[in-house]
Design a protein around this motif. Structure first.
Motif, PDB file in Angstrom:
ATOM      1  N   THR A 232      -7.527   1.112   0.575  1.00  0.00           N
ATOM      2  CA  THR A 232      -6.884   1.739   1.940  1.00  0.00           C
ATOM      3  C   THR A 232      -5.653   0.644   2.892  1.00  0.00           C
ATOM      4  O   THR A 232      -6.904  -0.550   2.901  1.00  0.00           O
ATOM      5  N   ARG A 233      -4.934   0.510   2.973  1.00  0.00           N
ATOM      6  CA  ARG A 233      -3.935  -0.219   3.730  1.00  0.00           C
ATOM      7  C   ARG A 233      -4.087   1.287   5.949  1.00  0.00           C
ATOM      8  O   ARG A 233      -3.388   1.156   5.124  1.00  0.00           O
ATOM      9  N   THR A 234      -4.120   0.190   6.559  1.00  0.00           N
ATOM     10  CA  THR A 234      -4.123   0.240   8.064  1.00  0.00           C
ATOM     11  C   THR A 234      -2.575   0.156   7.666  1.00  0.00           C
ATOM     12  O   THR A 234      -1.845  -1.565   7.520  1.00  0.00           O
ATOM     13  N   ARG A 235      -2.062   0.926   8.552  1.00  0.00           N
ATOM     14  CA  ARG A 235       0.094   0.732   8.728  1.00  0.00           C
ATOM     15  C   ARG A 235      -0.005  -0.543  10.173  1.00  0.00           C
ATOM     16  O   ARG A 235      -0.776  -0.831  11.077  1.00  0.00           O
ATOM     17  N   GLN A 236       0.456  -1.483   9.506  1.00  0.00           N
ATOM     18  CA  GLN A 236       0.540  -2.399  10.580  1.00  0.00           C
ATOM     19  C   GLN A 236       2.302  -2.472  10.809  1.00  0.00           C
ATOM     20  O   GLN A 236       3.318  -2.451  10.398  1.00  0.00           O
TER      21      GLN A 236
ATOM     22  N   ARG B  12       7.230  -1.042  10.679  1.00  0.00           N
ATOM     23  CA  ARG B  12       5.985  -0.727   9.705  1.00  0.00           C
ATOM     24  C   ARG B  12       6.525  -1.121   8.392  1.00  0.00           C
ATOM     25  O   ARG B  12       6.857  -0.783   7.642  1.00  0.00           O
TER      26      ARG B  12
ATOM     27  N   ARG C 289       1.600  -9.467   5.362  1.00  0.00           N
ATOM     28  CA  ARG C 289       0.283  -8.479   5.132  1.00  0.00           C
ATOM     29  C   ARG C 289       0.919  -8.167   3.357  1.00  0.00           C
ATOM     30  O   ARG C 289       0.456  -6.548   3.040  1.00  0.00           O
TER      31      ARG C 289
ATOM     32  N   ARG D 186       5.636   1.386   1.354  1.00  0.00           N
ATOM     33  CA  ARG D 186       6.146   1.860   2.721  1.00  0.00           C
ATOM     34  C   ARG D 186       6.641   1.635   3.405  1.00  0.00           C
ATOM     35  O   ARG D 186       5.642   0.263   4.212  1.00  0.00           O
TER      36      ARG D 186
ATOM     37  N   SER E  50       3.372  -0.487   5.264  1.00  0.00           N
ATOM     38  CA  SER E  50       1.981  -0.253   4.310  1.00  0.00           C
ATOM     39  C   SER E  50       1.668   0.310   3.009  1.00  0.00           C
ATOM     40  O   SER E  50       3.008   0.421   1.563  1.00  0.00           O
TER      41      SER E  50
ATOM     42  N   PRO F 219       0.037   2.604   0.260  1.00  0.00           N
ATOM     43  CA  PRO F 219      -0.717   3.998   0.836  1.00  0.00           C
ATOM     44  C   PRO F 219      -1.678   4.225  -0.188  1.00  0.00           C
ATOM     45  O   PRO F 219      -1.542   3.836  -1.165  1.00  0.00           O
ATOM     46  N   SER F 220      -2.865   4.582   0.462  1.00  0.00           N
ATOM     47  CA  SER F 220      -3.618   5.189  -0.462  1.00  0.00           C
ATOM     48  C   SER F 220      -3.257   5.322  -2.006  1.00  0.00           C
ATOM     49  O   SER F 220      -3.056   6.884  -1.413  1.00  0.00           O
TER      50      SER F 220
END
Length: 131
Positions: free
Chosen positions: A4-8, A64, A30, A75, A66, A68-69
């Motif tokens: 899982t990646r947090t959106r940055q 942004r 990232r 994205r 990310s 997605p998991s």
């Protein structure tokens, strides 16, 4: 890619052209877990979306990215300062013009993309397949 990646988010300074070299370096930092080809595609697509927002939509507000998991995509979301949803068209570019290829490029690189209206902004998003 199951991680899982947090959106940055990358916030852009107002009143100046987007620092595209910095944006590409920010993306590379990232996206270290995806392959080089995916990073290159993401850099190209993101540069195009950021440039379009700067030139045609009153400036870019935020980017942004990310992973997605559970999905094999990167994205990218670019917010601009023009909430009005203009009809987006992938037109055939004039081969002699340096402009007009942006959305055709976005469509070629991404699995899917779209536009979302937000309060006072618009978000153009795209999903790039992880190669």
């Amino acid at each position: 890619m199951g991680m899982t990646r947090t959106r940055q988010a990358y916030e852009f300074p107002t009143g100046i052209a987007p620092p595209l070299g910095e944006v590409r370096a920010w993306l590379r930092e990232r996206l270290s877990e995806v392959g080089r080809a995916t990073i290159a595609d993401t850099e190209l697509l993101t540069t195009e979306l950021v440039t379009n927002a700067h030139e045609h939509a009153d400036g870019v507000a935020e980017l942004r990215v990310s992973v997605p998991s559970g999905r094999d995509v990167v994205r990218v979301e670019v917010d601009d300062r023009r909430p009005r949803l203009r009809p987006y068209r992938v037109a055939k570019a004039d081969p002699t013009s340096p402009h007009g290829r942006g959305l055709a490029l976005v469509e070629a690189i991404s699995d899917r993309w779209g536009v979302i209206a937000r309060a006072g902004r618009k978000t153009v998003w795209a999903e790039i397949p992880v190669l």
